[in-house]
Design a protein around this motif. Structure first.
Motif, PDB file in Angstrom:
ATOM      1  N   ILE A  53       0.877  -1.185   0.000  1.00 32.73           N
ATOM      2  CA  ILE A  53       0.000   0.000   0.000  1.00 32.73           C
ATOM      3  C   ILE A  53       0.910   1.228   0.000  1.00 32.73           C
ATOM      4  O   ILE A  53       1.395   1.650   1.046  1.00 32.73           O
ATOM      5  CB  ILE A  53      -0.933  -0.002   1.233  1.00 32.73           C
ATOM      6  N   PHE A  57      -3.611   6.139   0.105  1.00 34.21           N
ATOM      7  CA  PHE A  57      -4.101   5.439   1.303  1.00 34.21           C
ATOM      8  C   PHE A  57      -4.705   6.474   2.243  1.00 34.21           C
ATOM      9  O   PHE A  57      -4.358   7.664   2.172  1.00 34.21           O
ATOM     10  CB  PHE A  57      -2.993   4.642   1.999  1.00 34.21           C
ATOM     11  N   LYS A  64      -6.055   1.371   1.752  1.00 32.24           N
ATOM     12  CA  LYS A  64      -5.963   1.847   0.370  1.00 32.24           C
ATOM     13  C   LYS A  64      -7.295   2.501  -0.025  1.00 32.24           C
ATOM     14  O   LYS A  64      -8.358   1.968   0.275  1.00 32.24           O
ATOM     15  CB  LYS A  64      -5.656   0.663  -0.541  1.00 32.24           C
TER      16      LYS A  64
END
Ligand SMILES: [Zn+2]
Ligand SMILES: [Zn+2]
Length: 247
Positions: A53, A57, A64
């Protein structure tokens, strides 16, 4: 004999350790087969399937989100207790391995999970300026059954890699809770109420990095953070190996 003395320091240890990894390769946390190549802790081909990720985010919980969004929908509705949290990888690709790690005794995955998480989030981990690392605790009953606390094993690994001390006694789970999987966020919160206590002597005025294996709704992280803050911690930052997707 003289020639042996000219060999570089640690040569035999390295030879022995590569022989050992060929004879007893680790199991891969993704496919659960012996790792290929054996010198690694996760198959190189499986490593490529993980989804770090890295961008887009949620600023609060680290899930995410779609490009352009600052917060996930959870965090626009819910006020979290922790300052912020990050997860290293998307949950879906790690879900089977996480299940084996938590319920089927694959304690050996902890090392590689910790290494992957640290290499992914070293900037975040050090940026929190934490004085100590704590782990989401499991009950005594579960600890006896499983033989280890999966979050604590990760926390030990992150501590070794980051140099931030881990304190096992920072948090205690004082009662067992019903399985969270089928509960709504508000039911989860009720379920966890007063499940944790923290040790004032350990956490007072400390910035705490709180480690868990998976971040789902944040209710566990919130309740642990509440206990830490009530015991006088200055702030709590979350860290998990895997994190769900925010919508
Ligand atoms: Zn594999
Ligand atoms: Zn969020």
């Amino acid at each position: 004999m003289k020639d042996f003395l000219l060999l570089p320091k640690g040569f035999f240890r390295r030879v022995l350790s590569s022989c050992a990894s060929f004879l007893f390769p680790s199991r891969c946390p993704v496919c659960d087969r012996p790792v290929w190549p054996p010198s690694e802790k996760i198959c190189l081909s499986c490593l490529k399937t993980l989804k770090p990720i890295r961008e887009s985010f949620c600023e609060k919980c680290g899930k995410k989100v779609n490009a352009g969004l600052r917060l996930c929908s959870d965090c626009t509705r819910t006020e979290h207790v922790f300052t912020r949290s990050r997860g290293a990888f998307g949950y879906r690709e790690l879900s089977k391995g996480m299940y084996r790690y938590k319920y089927l005794g694959r304690r050996e995955y902890a090392d590689v999970y910790a290494k992957l998480t640290y290499s992914q989030l070293a900037d975040y981990i050090h940026g929190c300026n934490a004085d100590m690392i704590a782990a989401v605790p499991v009950s005594k009953k579960k600890l006896l059954k499983r033989g280890y606390n999966q979050a604590a094993e990760l926390a030990k690994g992150i501590s070794k890699l980051s140099g931030i001390p881990f304190s096992e006694g920072a948090l205690l789970r004082v009662r067992d809770t019903a399985p969270m999987k089928l509960l709504s966020p508000s039911e989860r919160q009720k379920n966890l109420k007063n499940a944790f206590i923290s040790n004032v002597n350990v956490v007072k005025s400390k910035r705490v990095l709180l480690v868990d294996d998976i971040y789902t709704t944040g209710s566990t992280m919130d309740e642990c953070s509440r206990a830490l803050l009530e015991a006088g911690a200055e702030s709590v930052y979350g860290l998990s190996v895997a994190s769900g997707t925010g919508v």
